[in-house]
Motif scaffolding. Structure first.
Motif, PDB file in Angstrom:
ATOM      1  N   HIS A   1      37.846   0.880  69.079  1.00  0.00           N
ATOM      2  CA  HIS A   1      37.859   2.198  68.428  1.00  0.00           C
ATOM      3  C   HIS A   1      38.118   2.109  66.928  1.00  0.00           C
ATOM      4  CE1 HIS A   1      38.528   3.071  72.699  1.00  0.00           C
ATOM      5  NE2 HIS A   1      37.891   4.186  72.440  1.00  0.00           N
ATOM      6  N   ASP A   2      37.983   0.906  66.380  1.00  0.00           N
ATOM      7  CA  ASP A   2      38.147   0.729  64.920  1.00  0.00           C
ATOM      8  C   ASP A   2      39.480   1.244  64.398  1.00  0.00           C
ATOM      9  OD1 ASP A   2      35.827  -0.614  64.272  1.00  0.00           O
ATOM     10  OD2 ASP A   2      34.652   1.258  64.219  1.00  0.00           O
ATOM     11  N   VAL A   3      40.541   0.955  65.111  1.00  0.00           N
ATOM     12  CA  VAL A   3      41.876   1.320  64.605  1.00  0.00           C
ATOM     13  C   VAL A   3      42.380   0.128  63.790  1.00  0.00           C
ATOM     14  CG1 VAL A   3      44.216   2.080  65.193  1.00  0.00           C
ATOM     15  CG2 VAL A   3      42.295   2.662  66.708  1.00  0.00           C
ATOM     16  N   PRO A   4      42.698   0.328  62.513  1.00  0.00           N
ATOM     17  CA  PRO A   4      43.064  -0.813  61.657  1.00  0.00           C
ATOM     18  C   PRO A   4      44.519  -1.267  61.847  1.00  0.00           C
ATOM     19  CG  PRO A   4      43.024   1.198  60.367  1.00  0.00           C
ATOM     20  CD  PRO A   4      42.677   1.602  61.776  1.00  0.00           C
ATOM     21  N   ILE A   5      44.764  -1.969  62.944  1.00  0.00           N
ATOM     22  CA  ILE A   5      46.120  -2.474  63.216  1.00  0.00           C
ATOM     23  C   ILE A   5      46.369  -3.780  62.457  1.00  0.00           C
ATOM     24  CG2 ILE A   5      46.266  -1.400  65.490  1.00  0.00           C
ATOM     25  CD1 ILE A   5      45.635  -4.216  66.685  1.00  0.00           C
ATOM     26  N   VAL A   6      47.626  -4.159  62.332  1.00  0.00           N
ATOM     27  CA  VAL A   6      47.950  -5.391  61.590  1.00  0.00           C
ATOM     28  C   VAL A   6      47.483  -6.652  62.305  1.00  0.00           C
ATOM     29  CG1 VAL A   6      49.936  -4.475  60.301  1.00  0.00           C
ATOM     30  CG2 VAL A   6      50.302  -5.544  62.535  1.00  0.00           C
ATOM     31  N   GLY A   7      47.318  -6.554  63.620  1.00  0.00           N
ATOM     32  CA  GLY A   7      46.870  -7.720  64.398  1.00  0.00           C
ATOM     33  C   GLY A   7      48.033  -8.651  64.731  1.00  0.00           C
ATOM     34  N   PRO A   8      47.762  -9.618  65.639  1.00  0.00           N
ATOM     35  CA  PRO A   8      48.863 -10.426  66.180  1.00  0.00           C
ATOM     36  C   PRO A   8      49.535 -11.365  65.182  1.00  0.00           C
ATOM     37  CG  PRO A   8      46.735 -11.162  67.041  1.00  0.00           C
ATOM     38  CD  PRO A   8      46.477  -9.903  66.289  1.00  0.00           C
ATOM     39  N   ALA A   9      48.800 -11.935  64.218  1.00  0.00           N
ATOM     40  CA  ALA A   9      49.441 -12.875  63.278  1.00  0.00           C
ATOM     41  C   ALA A   9      50.452 -12.125  62.405  1.00  0.00           C
ATOM     42  CB  ALA A   9      48.381 -13.575  62.420  1.00  0.00           C
ATOM     43  N   CYS A  10      50.065 -10.963  61.902  1.00  0.00           N
ATOM     44  CA  CYS A  10      50.996 -10.163  61.083  1.00  0.00           C
ATOM     45  C   CYS A  10      52.033  -9.465  61.959  1.00  0.00           C
ATOM     46  CB  CYS A  10      50.236  -9.157  60.232  1.00  0.00           C
ATOM     47  SG  CYS A  10      49.397  -9.930  58.844  1.00  0.00           S
ATOM     48  N   GLY A  11      51.669  -9.137  63.188  1.00  0.00           N
ATOM     49  CA  GLY A  11      52.658  -8.578  64.118  1.00  0.00           C
ATOM     50  C   GLY A  11      53.797  -9.567  64.322  1.00  0.00           C
ATOM     51  N   ARG A  12      53.440 -10.813  64.487  1.00  0.00           N
ATOM     52  CA  ARG A  12      54.465 -11.852  64.642  1.00  0.00           C
ATOM     53  C   ARG A  12      55.301 -11.995  63.373  1.00  0.00           C
ATOM     54  NH1 ARG A  12      54.062 -15.779  68.609  1.00  0.00           N
ATOM     55  NH2 ARG A  12      54.900 -17.320  67.165  1.00  0.00           N
ATOM     56  N   LEU A  13      54.641 -11.888  62.226  1.00  0.00           N
ATOM     57  CA  LEU A  13      55.381 -11.998  60.961  1.00  0.00           C
ATOM     58  C   LEU A  13      56.405 -10.854  60.840  1.00  0.00           C
ATOM     59  CD1 LEU A  13      55.817 -13.401  58.235  1.00  0.00           C
ATOM     60  CD2 LEU A  13      53.904 -12.083  57.314  1.00  0.00           C
ATOM     61  N   LEU A  14      55.978  -9.654  61.205  1.00  0.00           N
ATOM     62  CA  LEU A  14      56.911  -8.516  61.182  1.00  0.00           C
ATOM     63  C   LEU A  14      58.100  -8.794  62.094  1.00  0.00           C
ATOM     64  CD1 LEU A  14      54.724  -5.266  61.451  1.00  0.00           C
ATOM     65  CD2 LEU A  14      56.219  -5.936  59.554  1.00  0.00           C
ATOM     66  N   TYR A  15      57.781  -9.258  63.292  1.00  0.00           N
ATOM     67  CA  TYR A  15      58.827  -9.561  64.284  1.00  0.00           C
ATOM     68  C   TYR A  15      59.792 -10.612  63.731  1.00  0.00           C
ATOM     69  CZ  TYR A  15      60.854 -11.396  68.615  1.00  0.00           C
ATOM     70  OH  TYR A  15      61.725 -11.833  69.580  1.00  0.00           O
ATOM     71  N   GLN A  16      59.228 -11.652  63.173  1.00  0.00           N
ATOM     72  CA  GLN A  16      60.034 -12.779  62.671  1.00  0.00           C
ATOM     73  C   GLN A  16      60.930 -12.345  61.508  1.00  0.00           C
ATOM     74  OE1 GLN A  16      57.612 -16.066  61.374  1.00  0.00           O
ATOM     75  NE2 GLN A  16      59.281 -17.517  61.666  1.00  0.00           N
ATOM     76  N   LEU A  17      60.356 -11.579  60.583  1.00  0.00           N
ATOM     77  CA  LEU A  17      61.145 -11.135  59.421  1.00  0.00           C
ATOM     78  C   LEU A  17      62.256 -10.186  59.853  1.00  0.00           C
ATOM     79  CD1 LEU A  17      58.193 -10.618  56.917  1.00  0.00           C
ATOM     80  CD2 LEU A  17      59.986 -12.357  56.751  1.00  0.00           C
ATOM     81  N   ALA A  18      61.938  -9.299  60.786  1.00  0.00           N
ATOM     82  CA  ALA A  18      62.963  -8.371  61.289  1.00  0.00           C
ATOM     83  C   ALA A  18      64.090  -9.150  61.965  1.00  0.00           C
ATOM     84  CB  ALA A  18      62.331  -7.369  62.261  1.00  0.00           C
ATOM     85  N   ARG A  19      63.723 -10.169  62.742  1.00  0.00           N
ATOM     86  CA  ARG A  19      64.755 -10.973  63.414  1.00  0.00           C
ATOM     87  C   ARG A  19      65.587 -11.767  62.403  1.00  0.00           C
ATOM     88  NH1 ARG A  19      64.320 -11.822  69.103  1.00  0.00           N
ATOM     89  NH2 ARG A  19      66.156 -13.113  68.697  1.00  0.00           N
ATOM     90  N   LEU A  20      64.933 -12.268  61.349  1.00  0.00           N
ATOM     91  CA  LEU A  20      65.649 -13.085  60.351  1.00  0.00           C
ATOM     92  C   LEU A  20      66.764 -12.307  59.664  1.00  0.00           C
ATOM     93  CD1 LEU A  20      62.746 -15.087  58.666  1.00  0.00           C
ATOM     94  CD2 LEU A  20      64.770 -16.071  59.747  1.00  0.00           C
ATOM     95  N   ILE A  21      66.543 -11.007  59.453  1.00  0.00           N
ATOM     96  CA  ILE A  21      67.600 -10.214  58.793  1.00  0.00           C
ATOM     97  C   ILE A  21      68.405  -9.423  59.823  1.00  0.00           C
ATOM     98  CG2 ILE A  21      66.428 -10.035  56.542  1.00  0.00           C
ATOM     99  CD1 ILE A  21      65.881  -7.012  57.461  1.00  0.00           C
TER     100      ILE A  21
END
Ligand SMILES: C[S@@+](CC[C@H](N)C(=O)[O-])C[C@H]1O[C@@H](n2cnc3c(N)ncnc32)[C@H](O)[C@@H]1O
Length: 212
Positions: free
Chosen positions: A34-54
């Motif tokens: 449906h052409d929804v511009p999501i961040v995708g799994p590589a950036c999803g993981r980055l978000l997860y990782q950065l949130a966990r780091l702090i």
């Protein structure tokens, strides 16, 4: 969407990613179809990782669509954490809510429908992390409203700061989104309140830490 990384490298990174839970895969499929511009799994993981780091517990997201990036953040904040979901489209919010419920994460998410900047004003207090993915023309305004709401030591993260490479080239006078992103990038690198790095993953992820 077309990112800035060369296609073979993009594919290579994608092939290395570990399997995701079925709900996450379903959201990725829906976004593709449906052409929804999501961040995708590589950036999803980055978000997860950065949130966990702090050790983020209180997160505000600006522009959440079907809740894909929200879901990565909700997984990161833990059982006692909260992620504010914001989107102007009620249909997106309904779909996102059903995904959060199925992922067992609905109790960590507060859903706010309407303009994300107004929603931010309506919630008191500071955040460990603010993730910005709204209409690109609003980025300079988001900078001035969101940065003061991030606690010192917290993160202000923004998607699409390389804008498929257009951010690096002179923008036509009428190209408002590109000009807004270029202005935003100057702001985040020159602000004495932030320490900024642009990670050139997918479409460019700006990671800014509030330092004062
Ligand atoms: C790029 S998509 C968000 C994708 C999401 N962050 C993800 O990666 O899964 C942008 C979304 O922001 C919403 N949006 C854009 N500007 C907005 C605003 N000012 N307030 C609320 N929602 C907005 C749009 O409706 C759209 O669903």
């Amino acid at each position: 969407m077309k990112g800035i990384i060369e296609a073979t490298t993009e594919k290579y990174i994608s092939a290395l990613l570990p399997p995701r839970p079925p709900v996450v895969r379903e959201m990725e499929r829906y976004a593709r179809q449906h052409d929804v511009p999501i961040v995708g799994p590589a950036c999803g993981r980055l978000l997860y990782q950065l949130a966990r780091l702090i050790d983020a517990r209180r997160v505000f997201e600006m522009g959440s669509a079907i809740g894909y990036s929200t879901l990565w953040l909700a997984r990161a904040v833990g059982e006692r954490g909260t992620v504010y979901y914001t989107d102007s489209d009620p249909a997106n919010a309904r779909r996102a809510k059903s995904y959060f419920r199925r992922a067992g994460l609905l109790n960590r998410v507060r859903i706010l429908i309407g303009d994300a900047l107004e929603s931010l004003e309506s919630v008191e207090g500071q955040f460990d992390l603010i993730f910005n993915d709204v209409d690109k023309r609003q980025y300079p305004k988001v900078f001035s409203r969101a940065v003061p709401r991030v606690r010192v030591g917290g993160l202000f993260i923004t998607d699409n700061v390389l804008w498929a490479g257009r951010a690096a080239r002179p923008a036509a006078p009428g190209d408002v989104p590109t000009r807004a992103i270029q202005k935003f990038n100057r702001l985040i690198y020159s602000s004495p309140k932030l320490f900024t790095t642009v990670v050139p993953l997918r479409d460019g992820f700006a990671v800014c830490q509030r330092i004062k």
